[in-house]
Design an enzyme around this catalytic site. Sequence first.
Site, PDB file in Angstrom:
ATOM      1  CE1 TYR A 176      -6.083 -29.714 -85.358  1.00 50.62           C
ATOM      2  CE2 TYR A 176      -6.391 -28.857 -87.000  1.00 50.62           C
ATOM      3  CZ  TYR A 176      -5.830 -28.188 -85.513  1.00 50.62           C
ATOM      4  OH  TYR A 176      -5.371 -27.289 -85.490  1.00 50.62           O
TER       5      TYR A 176
ATOM      6  CE  LYS B 140       8.638 -28.203 -82.417  1.00 48.39           C
ATOM      7  NZ  LYS B 140       9.724 -26.581 -81.767  1.00 48.39           N
TER       8      LYS B 140
ATOM      9  CG  ASP C   5       9.885 -24.021 -82.219  1.00 48.15           C
ATOM     10  OD1 ASP C   5      10.003 -24.388 -83.745  1.00 48.15           O
ATOM     11  OD2 ASP C   5      10.507 -24.269 -81.871  1.00 48.15           O
TER      12      ASP C   5
ATOM     13  CG  ASP D  28      -5.128 -24.710 -87.978  1.00 45.39           C
ATOM     14  OD1 ASP D  28      -6.290 -23.559 -88.541  1.00 45.39           O
ATOM     15  OD2 ASP D  28      -6.662 -24.995 -87.234  1.00 45.39           O
TER      16      ASP D  28
ATOM     17  CG  ASP E 244      -5.528 -18.253 -89.309  1.00 41.39           C
ATOM     18  OD1 ASP E 244      -6.192 -18.697 -90.854  1.00 41.39           O
ATOM     19  OD2 ASP E 244      -6.277 -18.781 -88.846  1.00 41.39           O
TER      20      ASP E 244
END
Length: 378
Positions: free
Chosen positions: A150, A201, A234, A258, A262
């Site tokens: 970001y 990852k 994942d 992020d 959630d």
Amino acid sequence: MAYPRNDGEPLGSVLLLPGDGIGPEVFREVRRVMDWFDRARGVSFELDEDLVGGAAYDQHGVPLADETLQKALDSDAVLFGAVGGPKYDDLPFDKKPERGLLALRKELGLFANLRPAKVFDALVSSSSLKPELVQGLDIMILRELTGGVYFGEPRGIETLPNGERRGVNTQVYTTSEIHRVAAVGFELARKRQGKVCSVEKANVMESGVLWRDEVQKLHDAQYADVELSHMYADNCAMQLVRQPKQFDVIVTDNLFGDLLSDCAAMLTGSLGMLPSASLGAAGPDGKRKAMYEPVHGSAPDITGQGIANPIAMLQSFSMMLRYSFDRDDDADLLDGAISSVLAGGLRTGDIMQEGMAKVSTSVMGETIIRELDKATST
Ligand code: NAD
């Protein structure tokens, strides 16, 4: 219960920023609970209150006045409500209420975002997962908040010579950025069940390989008492909905955090139940800059109706007691009172279930205070 009172000085300074919409409504309840802790437990703070978001824009023409920012920088902790609303939708980007929140996070250097996902027994059936998967669930997602894709450079959209457009963002982490957030994760785990799962990852991203190496190195050097595992992001998303109780603390980068926070949050039911904390670097006195806030926004659709759920706000205060002021007993007391009131069948509209009693914001607050009285009177 034999919780030790604080009979000394105020525990520190707290800046109160209720903000907009339901922010001030849920804040009224947290103020009453704070008054209770002062009166009944000797847990007091040097308090100051100010405007942020749309309320600050209305008064000063900016969503965060310099003077307010200075107060935040000078405080031990900031307790924040919510900002935003349709009235401010057409403002230029730098004047929008949400910029006030982002500026606070940036200027306070809040790099570690703590999002607990805890399921109260009484709300097990509100989860989208089967009761046996979420009963007793209590996990903490720790998201790196100021680095990663970001913020990484280069970034932007360019037009190539052949007329195609190309968008670029860059995932970047340095060892110090990884170490400081991982250290928070290990320290959290020491106060919880002693387990950290680090998520990246590394199979496809070099920044992930670095993340994994550095978390492992820090663990081996300073936190060998904590159980550390590594998982690809994942797989972590899958495991969160397959068997969420396997986790204690999950530490991960800005982007994966992020998404995963959630996802974990939704295991618990409603937005009105979710608190958060954001922590910065420890200063010379060992104290970290910190801001505590509910995950939800200003909820313009229910503002002014007195029906907002104050529990996310109250739990944000509970996190403040725990992480800024080391008052774990008091935090447990408040969490316990919330749990008892839910077990007694009281619900605000957002968590309403058949056969339960629907109550207003203020009745929920009052009942939690009565429960606090009860828990400390025996
Ligand atoms: P929201 O979180 O305000 O509301 C989403 C839905 O959840 C709404 O239906 C709302 O009524 C409900 N809800 C939220 N909190 C609740 C509570 N405590 N009790 C009962 N119901 C609750 O998100 P949104 O509608 O996407 O955004 C509204 C405004 O808030 C926007 O201006 C947005 O930018 C801002 N926002 C601010 C923050 C923040 O201050 N941290 C976070 C998210 C959104």
